[in-house]
Design a protein around this motif. Structure first.
Motif, PDB file in Angstrom:
ATOM      1  N   ARG A   1       1.924  13.454  -3.586  1.00 42.23           N
ATOM      2  CA  ARG A   1       3.006  14.201  -4.305  1.00 42.23           C
ATOM      3  C   ARG A   1       3.020  13.730  -5.835  1.00 42.23           C
ATOM      4  O   ARG A   1       3.331  14.644  -6.619  1.00 42.23           O
ATOM      5  CB  ARG A   1       4.249  13.724  -3.703  1.00 42.23           C
ATOM      6  CG  ARG A   1       5.615  14.406  -4.076  1.00 42.23           C
ATOM      7  CD  ARG A   1       6.678  13.992  -3.331  1.00 42.23           C
ATOM      8  NE  ARG A   1       6.431  14.086  -1.929  1.00 42.23           N
ATOM      9  CZ  ARG A   1       6.718  13.099  -1.035  1.00 42.23           C
ATOM     10  NH1 ARG A   1       6.729  11.793  -1.652  1.00 42.23           N
ATOM     11  NH2 ARG A   1       6.552  13.228   0.044  1.00 42.23           N
ATOM     12  N   ARG A   2       2.430  12.602  -6.143  1.00 43.80           N
ATOM     13  CA  ARG A   2       2.632  12.291  -7.638  1.00 43.80           C
ATOM     14  C   ARG A   2       1.251  12.936  -8.269  1.00 43.80           C
ATOM     15  O   ARG A   2       1.541  13.446  -9.441  1.00 43.80           O
ATOM     16  CB  ARG A   2       2.330  10.717  -7.691  1.00 43.80           C
ATOM     17  CG  ARG A   2       3.668  10.025  -7.392  1.00 43.80           C
ATOM     18  CD  ARG A   2       3.282   8.444  -7.198  1.00 43.80           C
ATOM     19  NE  ARG A   2       3.287   8.067  -8.921  1.00 43.80           N
ATOM     20  CZ  ARG A   2       2.850   6.644  -9.085  1.00 43.80           C
ATOM     21  NH1 ARG A   2       2.513   5.937  -7.960  1.00 43.80           N
ATOM     22  NH2 ARG A   2       2.534   6.540 -10.363  1.00 43.80           N
ATOM     23  N   ILE A   3       0.486  13.309  -7.431  1.00 44.68           N
ATOM     24  CA  ILE A   3      -0.600  13.972  -8.422  1.00 44.68           C
ATOM     25  C   ILE A   3      -0.214  15.413  -8.552  1.00 44.68           C
ATOM     26  O   ILE A   3      -0.626  15.991  -9.713  1.00 44.68           O
ATOM     27  CB  ILE A   3      -1.948  14.146  -7.318  1.00 44.68           C
ATOM     28  CG1 ILE A   3      -2.564  12.701  -7.081  1.00 44.68           C
ATOM     29  CG2 ILE A   3      -2.787  14.975  -7.748  1.00 44.68           C
ATOM     30  CD1 ILE A   3      -3.667  12.487  -6.181  1.00 44.68           C
ATOM     31  N   LEU A   4       0.230  16.096  -7.727  1.00 42.87           N
ATOM     32  CA  LEU A   4       0.768  17.231  -8.174  1.00 42.87           C
ATOM     33  C   LEU A   4       1.918  17.328  -9.186  1.00 42.87           C
ATOM     34  O   LEU A   4       1.970  18.361 -10.147  1.00 42.87           O
ATOM     35  CB  LEU A   4       1.611  17.877  -6.693  1.00 42.87           C
ATOM     36  CG  LEU A   4       0.731  18.117  -5.516  1.00 42.87           C
ATOM     37  CD1 LEU A   4       1.409  18.618  -4.364  1.00 42.87           C
ATOM     38  CD2 LEU A   4      -0.177  19.235  -5.887  1.00 42.87           C
ATOM     39  N   SER A   5       2.667  16.411  -9.272  1.00 44.25           N
ATOM     40  CA  SER A   5       3.822  16.385 -10.365  1.00 44.25           C
ATOM     41  C   SER A   5       2.935  15.767 -11.733  1.00 44.25           C
ATOM     42  O   SER A   5       3.498  16.583 -12.749  1.00 44.25           O
ATOM     43  CB  SER A   5       4.646  15.276 -10.132  1.00 44.25           C
ATOM     44  OG  SER A   5       4.100  14.065 -10.057  1.00 44.25           O
ATOM     45  N   ILE A   6       1.908  15.269 -11.656  1.00 41.57           N
ATOM     46  CA  ILE A   6       1.044  14.936 -12.950  1.00 41.57           C
ATOM     47  C   ILE A   6       0.439  16.244 -13.289  1.00 41.57           C
ATOM     48  O   ILE A   6       0.179  16.286 -14.539  1.00 41.57           O
ATOM     49  CB  ILE A   6       0.077  13.836 -12.611  1.00 41.57           C
ATOM     50  CG1 ILE A   6       0.689  12.617 -12.438  1.00 41.57           C
ATOM     51  CG2 ILE A   6      -0.941  13.788 -13.766  1.00 41.57           C
ATOM     52  CD1 ILE A   6       1.524  12.075 -14.064  1.00 41.57           C
TER      53      ILE A   6
ATOM     54  N   MET B   1       0.773  -1.186   0.028  1.00 43.68           N
ATOM     55  CA  MET B   1      -0.117  -0.050  -0.002  1.00 43.68           C
ATOM     56  C   MET B   1       0.952   1.372  -0.005  1.00 43.68           C
ATOM     57  O   MET B   1       1.778   1.458   0.801  1.00 43.68           O
ATOM     58  CB  MET B   1      -0.886  -0.077   1.141  1.00 43.68           C
ATOM     59  CG  MET B   1      -2.010  -1.317   1.235  1.00 43.68           C
ATOM     60  SD  MET B   1      -2.880  -1.607   0.346  1.00 43.68           S
ATOM     61  CE  MET B   1      -4.323  -0.294   0.661  1.00 43.68           C
ATOM     62  N   SER B   2       0.536   2.352  -0.817  1.00 46.98           N
ATOM     63  CA  SER B   2       1.338   3.485  -0.978  1.00 46.98           C
ATOM     64  C   SER B   2       0.979   4.465   0.131  1.00 46.98           C
ATOM     65  O   SER B   2      -0.288   4.588   0.697  1.00 46.98           O
ATOM     66  CB  SER B   2       1.191   4.256  -2.298  1.00 46.98           C
ATOM     67  OG  SER B   2       1.485   3.057  -3.355  1.00 46.98           O
ATOM     68  N   ASN B   3       1.825   5.267   0.723  1.00 44.50           N
ATOM     69  CA  ASN B   3       1.517   6.396   1.538  1.00 44.50           C
ATOM     70  C   ASN B   3       0.613   7.595   0.981  1.00 44.50           C
ATOM     71  O   ASN B   3       0.985   7.852  -0.214  1.00 44.50           O
ATOM     72  CB  ASN B   3       2.779   6.897   2.155  1.00 44.50           C
ATOM     73  CG  ASN B   3       2.862   8.096   3.049  1.00 44.50           C
ATOM     74  OD1 ASN B   3       1.588   8.083   3.303  1.00 44.50           O
ATOM     75  ND2 ASN B   3       3.811   8.345   3.499  1.00 44.50           N
ATOM     76  N   PRO B   4      -0.338   7.983   1.491  1.00 43.70           N
ATOM     77  CA  PRO B   4      -1.299   8.915   0.737  1.00 43.70           C
ATOM     78  C   PRO B   4      -0.381  10.153   0.613  1.00 43.70           C
ATOM     79  O   PRO B   4      -0.612  11.018  -0.201  1.00 43.70           O
ATOM     80  CB  PRO B   4      -2.373   9.060   2.149  1.00 43.70           C
ATOM     81  CG  PRO B   4      -2.470   7.953   2.690  1.00 43.70           C
ATOM     82  CD  PRO B   4      -1.024   7.338   2.698  1.00 43.70           C
TER      83      PRO B   4
ATOM     84  N   ASN C   1      -6.691   5.931  -5.979  1.00 46.16           N
ATOM     85  CA  ASN C   1      -5.739   5.348  -4.743  1.00 46.16           C
ATOM     86  C   ASN C   1      -5.782   6.242  -3.906  1.00 46.16           C
ATOM     87  O   ASN C   1      -5.861   5.690  -2.492  1.00 46.16           O
ATOM     88  CB  ASN C   1      -4.620   5.095  -5.723  1.00 46.16           C
ATOM     89  CG  ASN C   1      -4.696   4.007  -6.653  1.00 46.16           C
ATOM     90  OD1 ASN C   1      -5.546   3.197  -6.442  1.00 46.16           O
ATOM     91  ND2 ASN C   1      -3.602   3.953  -7.608  1.00 46.16           N
ATOM     92  N   TYR C   2      -5.477   7.310  -4.042  1.00 41.74           N
ATOM     93  CA  TYR C   2      -5.370   8.389  -2.810  1.00 41.74           C
ATOM     94  C   TYR C   2      -6.359   8.248  -1.820  1.00 41.74           C
ATOM     95  O   TYR C   2      -6.744   8.221  -0.544  1.00 41.74           O
ATOM     96  CB  TYR C   2      -5.246  10.121  -3.357  1.00 41.74           C
ATOM     97  CG  TYR C   2      -5.217  10.860  -2.167  1.00 41.74           C
ATOM     98  CD1 TYR C   2      -3.937  10.900  -1.183  1.00 41.74           C
ATOM     99  CD2 TYR C   2      -6.325  11.830  -1.934  1.00 41.74           C
ATOM    100  CE1 TYR C   2      -4.092  11.776  -0.376  1.00 41.74           C
ATOM    101  CE2 TYR C   2      -6.177  12.546  -0.659  1.00 41.74           C
ATOM    102  CZ  TYR C   2      -5.028  12.778   0.055  1.00 41.74           C
ATOM    103  OH  TYR C   2      -5.135  13.684   1.007  1.00 41.74           O
TER     104      TYR C   2
END
Length: 290
Positions: A9-14, A1-4, A266-267
């Motif tokens: 952070r990935r959403i902001l980069s996308i 499971m990924s850390n929220p 996922n978040y």
């Protein structure tokens, strides 16, 4: 499971990627409109020059001089050929450059051309990077794809001079042509010697009186025709480049939105799982106190 936090952070980069690709798409659209308007004008101008040129060449009283004209006949026994390759300076334009490179490989592997009999001139950094070190290069003064009218005139006069001086038996143009609104085709077109077979339909059969004579008029008109043809080829290649980049950025933006949508899901799942876990811990703690 990924850390929220990592997912956020990935959403902001996308989101930053989406802003970049959308900006590049809009820039390509604006440039494409300007190039298309200029290309339409150049095509009209070239059609007029071709009509006048062919009217002069196919007058009955001047036809006999056509076979001896240096622009229309293969001069010399040299087999050396010059290929002018039109590519882009930057990437992120889909298969625009790779289709050119495939066509070059096709020339040597399928048509059986000898590498020692071919010289390349690249208009565009990507083509120069691909050709340099592999093939013989022409005097490379213009690597960057910023063809101004003065550069085209100087290049045309240089090509004509080399052809007349028998340095090359033929000169070809390799470029991408926009066949339809979203479909491009890689073309190998002969630049010199001039081929008239495909242009005979444009004659208007207007018989004019030539002053001072046909030879001087042709010596003035043919370089202008070749200069305009080279400019049209460059504009067609640039049109195909911006169209390909626009499509690539549009697809990249759509893919980025899909990735962002999946990351948000996922978040939300991870956040819901964390909240549920905290609630269970609180309930278990309160029950243990009882």
């Amino acid at each position: 499971m990924s850390n929220p936090k990592e997912i956020k952070r990935r959403i902001l980069s996308i989101e930053s990627v989406i802003k970049t690709t959308e900006a590049m798409k809009m820039i390509s659209i604006v440039k494409l409109r300007k190039i298309k308007n200029l290309l339409i004008q150049i095509k009209i101008y070239l059609d007029y020059i071709e009509t006048i040129l062919l009217d002069l060449l196919f007058m009955e009283k001047y036809k006999e001089n056509l076979s001896n004209n240096q622009y229309f006949t293969k001069i010399g026994k040299e087999k050396m050929k010059l290929f002018i390759v039109f590519t882009s300076d930057r990437g992120l334009c889909g298969s625009f450059n790779s289709s050119i490179f495939e066509k070059i490989n096709f020339i040597f592997h399928k048509k059986g051309y000898n590498e020692n009999e071919c010289v390349f001139l690249s208009v565009g950094k990507k083509g120069f990077d691909f050709l340099c070190g592999k093939y013989n290069m022409y005097n490379q003064d213009l690597i960057e794809n910023n063809f101004l009218n003065k550069k085209i005139q100087s290049l045309t006069s240089e090509l004509i001079s080399d052809f007349i001086q028998k340095k090359f038996s033929a000169i070809y143009l390799i470029y991408n042509h926009l066949k339809k609104s979203l479909l491009q085709e890689t073309i190998i077109e002969k630049f010199l010697p001039i081929s008239i077979k495909n242009l005979k339909k444009k004659t208007s059969k207007i018989y004019s009186i030539l002053e001072p004579d046909q030879k001087k008029i042709l010596n003035l008109l043919i370089p202008k025709f070749l200069n305009t043809k080279l400019l049209k080829t460059f504009l067609e290649s640039t049109t195909a480049e911006h169209t390909s980049r626009m499509i690539s950025m549009h697809k990249a933006t759509e893919n980025a939105y899909d990735i962002k949508h999946d990351l948000i899901l996922n978040y939300n799942k991870e956040r819901q799982t964390a909240i549920t876990k905290e609630i269970l811990e609180i309930i278990s703690g309160s029950e243990s106190l009882k």
